[in-house]
Design an enzyme around this catalytic site. Structure first.
Site, mmCIF file in Angstrom:
data_model
loop_
_atom_site.group_PDB
_atom_site.id
_atom_site.type_symbol
_atom_site.label_atom_id
_atom_site.label_comp_id
_atom_site.label_asym_id
_atom_site.label_seq_id
_atom_site.Cartn_x
_atom_site.Cartn_y
_atom_site.Cartn_z
ATOM 1 C CG ASP A 242 69.796 7.273 38.261
ATOM 2 O OD1 ASP A 242 70.185 6.409 37.463
ATOM 3 O OD2 ASP A 242 70.499 7.720 39.186
ATOM 4 C CD GLU A 299 69.018 2.209 38.266
ATOM 5 O OE1 GLU A 299 69.963 1.610 37.739
ATOM 6 O OE2 GLU A 299 69.168 3.286 38.878
ATOM 7 C CG HIS A 373 72.861 3.383 30.763
ATOM 8 N ND1 HIS A 373 71.516 3.292 31.069
ATOM 9 C CD2 HIS A 373 73.435 3.986 31.817
ATOM 10 C CE1 HIS A 373 71.304 3.828 32.250
ATOM 11 N NE2 HIS A 373 72.451 4.261 32.737
ATOM 12 C CG ASP A 374 73.859 1.380 34.476
ATOM 13 O OD1 ASP A 374 74.682 2.225 34.075
ATOM 14 O OD2 ASP A 374 72.839 1.678 35.124
HETATM 15 C C1 NOJ Z 1 72.051 4.274 37.700
HETATM 16 C C2 NOJ Z 1 72.391 4.690 36.299
HETATM 17 O O1 NOJ Z 1 71.756 3.836 35.402
HETATM 18 C C3 NOJ Z 1 73.904 4.654 36.206
HETATM 19 O O2 NOJ Z 1 74.356 4.782 34.891
HETATM 20 C C4 NOJ Z 1 74.441 5.738 37.093
HETATM 21 O O3 NOJ Z 1 75.852 5.663 37.100
HETATM 22 C C5 NOJ Z 1 73.943 5.569 38.529
HETATM 23 N N1 NOJ Z 1 72.539 5.270 38.596
HETATM 24 C C6 NOJ Z 1 74.165 6.828 39.310
HETATM 25 O O4 NOJ Z 1 73.264 7.816 38.908
#
Ligand code: NOJ
Length: 597
Positions: A242, A299, A373-374
């Site tokens: 992440d 990510e 999910h984002d």
């Molecule tokens: C990226 C994650 O995908 C997201 O859902 C999260 O809020 C942020 N990083 C912080 O960890």
């Protein structure tokens, strides 16, 4: 005074320059943006290159105990659904102990499961049951930050001279007592939070409840490696890393040029991909991954196409990275959801050509994803508003499952889920959605404009409960779901779609089957065709033995194409049921075996 930014440009200059550079590089090497890559035999490929991955938002997948929240036992009970989709790797969003300020991306204890999701025994059983079905579990490692309730942080904030005092990013106030810099956190507001006990500020790239770890400290790097090794030893198949591009901070903390009316500058522009970051990640790779068959996917917001060779491939730090080029196609500024960029299909196609070109050249591999999910649901994100929802979902499914790379399906994508459009900001749960809304109002946008941004980009859209059947709460829970179930669940649910031969779900299953039978869809080279066409995405996948031509109409109208591309080729799949060479019905996707071009 209110300030409105008008961004008319379509693709940022940095990306144009990197595309131009790529064209030059590949021209010299005898290839252009419409690239044909050498194929590798399946035998040379790793297991995670050949499989389909699936993302589970643990909180929303399946509730086994009626508390309204998804859990590990719920996932175990639905593994056969994943098996049927040809899934071999399941990425779980964080399920460690967490106060849930950011739904688990704020970890209080990396070594235990949050009671809302189950126990470590449940996790062991899930890993074992998945393994029986040839599915590996992929853990989400959140190492840029922890929760403020993590023992590491509690100790660090207890004073300036404890053993962990330097495990987080602490800085003194400016002379006037204000924040050390004018950085805005990704979720809005200052990225610094004052701590009375230490009389200092700590840095948080995301929420104040998510303090950033100090990777400069070798003890921190060792501690996160221990966490990763603990999970590797449990038998997981890989890690999603992440927010990994933010772990290295600049040597000096300086104010940035304000980029909005609040006088702040987004932290992303100050800290993403800071030089030196790769040293930490190489160290991580050699002490966690070497000698095992697990994969890593980072990510990588802030990693541009021309950086990719350092991030993936033989000399890279990860096996794959989630790059943001495609999902940000309509978002020039991630802080501002009210300004959307216009784009057309050639922009979308150039992202694939560009990223894959670099990935392959560096000996790397790409995750193909249209949702997570984002992100908004892909039907709303990449398709016109008009037209048949099921046809659009099938067109996108074809892109996802036939493009070169490892496809990542987001839960619900295989059922054709769409964005939520709740009327008031109070209906939304996601903290980042609420902050984006407040930011928009602060910048002078109207309530209506702010809500339009929310409807398009809110993260809640990808987090509504999974729809299993037409019973109350879509079979997700016997209790009250933590987020409302989308009202279309009586039609769009796994059970009904399974029973309908023409459903989106059955189309996904058929595509997954096709990938296994037609290996060129897994290991074949990728050659883009018709790059200038503004209506059709088209490409050829080819290995030593076979060749497939994929054509996808992204419009609500019938379109035509040169039949030469599919002369003497047989249609092996049409999202429409039947097709005619040279024509595509609205949103029709076709796959031909063989090609004459
Ligand atoms: C990226 C994650 O995908 C997201 O859902 C999260 O809020 C942020 N990083 C912080 O960890």
């Amino acid at each position: 005074m209110n300030r409105r930014k008008k961004k008319e440009e379509r693709i940022p200059m940095k990306r144009i320059i990197s595309i131009a550079l790529l064209i030059c590089v590949f021209f010299i090497n005898g290839c252009s943006v419409s690239v044909k890559f050498d194929d590798k035999d399946a035998a040379d490929q790793e297991w995670w290159q050949q499989t389909i991955a699936y993302e589970i938002y643990v909180k929303s997948f399946k509730d086994s105990d009626g508390d309204g929240t998804g859990d590990l036992n719920g996932i175990t009970s639905e593994l056969d659904h994943l098996k049927e989709l040809g899934v071999g790797a399941v990425w779980l969003t964080p399920c460690y102990v967490s106060p849930q300020a950011d739904n688990g991306y704020d970890i209080a204890d990396y070594y235990n499961i949050d009671p809302a999701y189950g126990t470590m025994e449940d996790m062991d059983r899930l890993i074992a049951e998945a393994k029986k079905r040839d599915i590996r579990i992929v853990m989400d490692l959140v190492f840029n930050h922890t929760s403020n309730e993590n023992e590491w942080f509690k100790e660090s904030r207890s004073g300036r001279d404890n053993e962990k005092s330097d495990w987080y990013i602490w800085a003194d106030p400016k002379e006037d007592g204000s924040e050390p810099t004018n950085w805005r956190s990704i979720f809005g507001g200052s990225a610094w939070e004052y701590d009375e006990t230490r009389g200092q500020y700590y840095l948080h790239t995301f929420l104040p409840e998510q303090p950033d770890l100090n990777w400069e400290n070798p003890e921190v790097r060792a501690a996160v490696r221990d966490v990763a090794n603990f999970w590797k030893d449990k038998g997981v198949g890989g890690f999603r890393m992440d927010a990994i591009t933010y772990i290295k901070k600049p040597a000096e903390y300086k104010d940035g040029k304000p980029d909005a009316a609040d006088g702040m500058t987004g932290i992303h522009s100050m800290t993403a991909n800071t030089p030196g970051i790769l040293d930490y990640l190489h160290e991580f790779k050699s002490s966690v991954q070497e000698g095992s068959d697990i994969f890593t996917v980072g990510e990588a917001n802030g990693v541009e196409a021309d950086d990719l060779k350092d991030w993936i491939g033989e000399n890279g730090v990860f096996d794959m990275v989630f790059e943001f080029g495609l999902v940000n196609i309509d978002l020039p500024d991630e802080t501002n959801w009210c300004e959307r960029r216009k784009w057309d299909l050639t922009d979308l196609k150039s992202f694939f050509a560009e990223s894959f070109c670099v990935a392959d050249t560096a000996g790397g591999w790409f995750p193909v994803f249209l949702e997570n999910h984002d992100q908004p649901r892909s039907i709303n994100h990449f398709m016109p508003e008009s037209g048949d929802r099921e046809a659009k979902a099938k067109a996108l499914a074809t892109l996802l499952l036939t493009m070169r790379g490892t496809p990542f399906i987001m839960q619900g994508e295989e059922l054709g889920f769409v964005n939520v459009d709740w009327p008031s900001i109070d209906d939304y749960e996601d903290i980042s959605t609420k902050n984006h809304y407040e930011f928009a109002l602060g910048e002078g946008y109207s309530e209506e404009e702010a809500m339009e941004g929310v409807h398009h980009f809110s993260r809640d859209s990808s987090r509504t409960p999974m729809q299993w059947d037409a019973s109350e709460n879509a079979g997700f829970t016997s209790g009250t779901p933590w987020l409302p179930v989308y009202p279309d669940y009586k039609t769009f649910n796994k059970k009904s779609e399974k029973e309908d031969a023409d459903s989106i779900l059955n189309y996904y299953i058929a595509l997954a089957g096709l990938r296994s039978e037609h290996r060129e869809l897994k290991d074949g080279s990728y050659e883009e065709i018709m790059p200038e066409d503004e209506n059709i995405v088209a490409f050829i996948r080819q290995n030593k033995d076979s060749k497939a031509t994929v054509l996808i109409n992204f419009t609500d109208e019938e379109v035509t194409y040169d039949t030469e591309y599919v002369k003497d080729a047989d249609c092996i799949m049409s999202s429409n049921g039947e097709t005619q060479k040279g024509k595509l019905a609205p949103f029709e996707a076709v796959i031909y075996e063989g090609s004459t071009k």
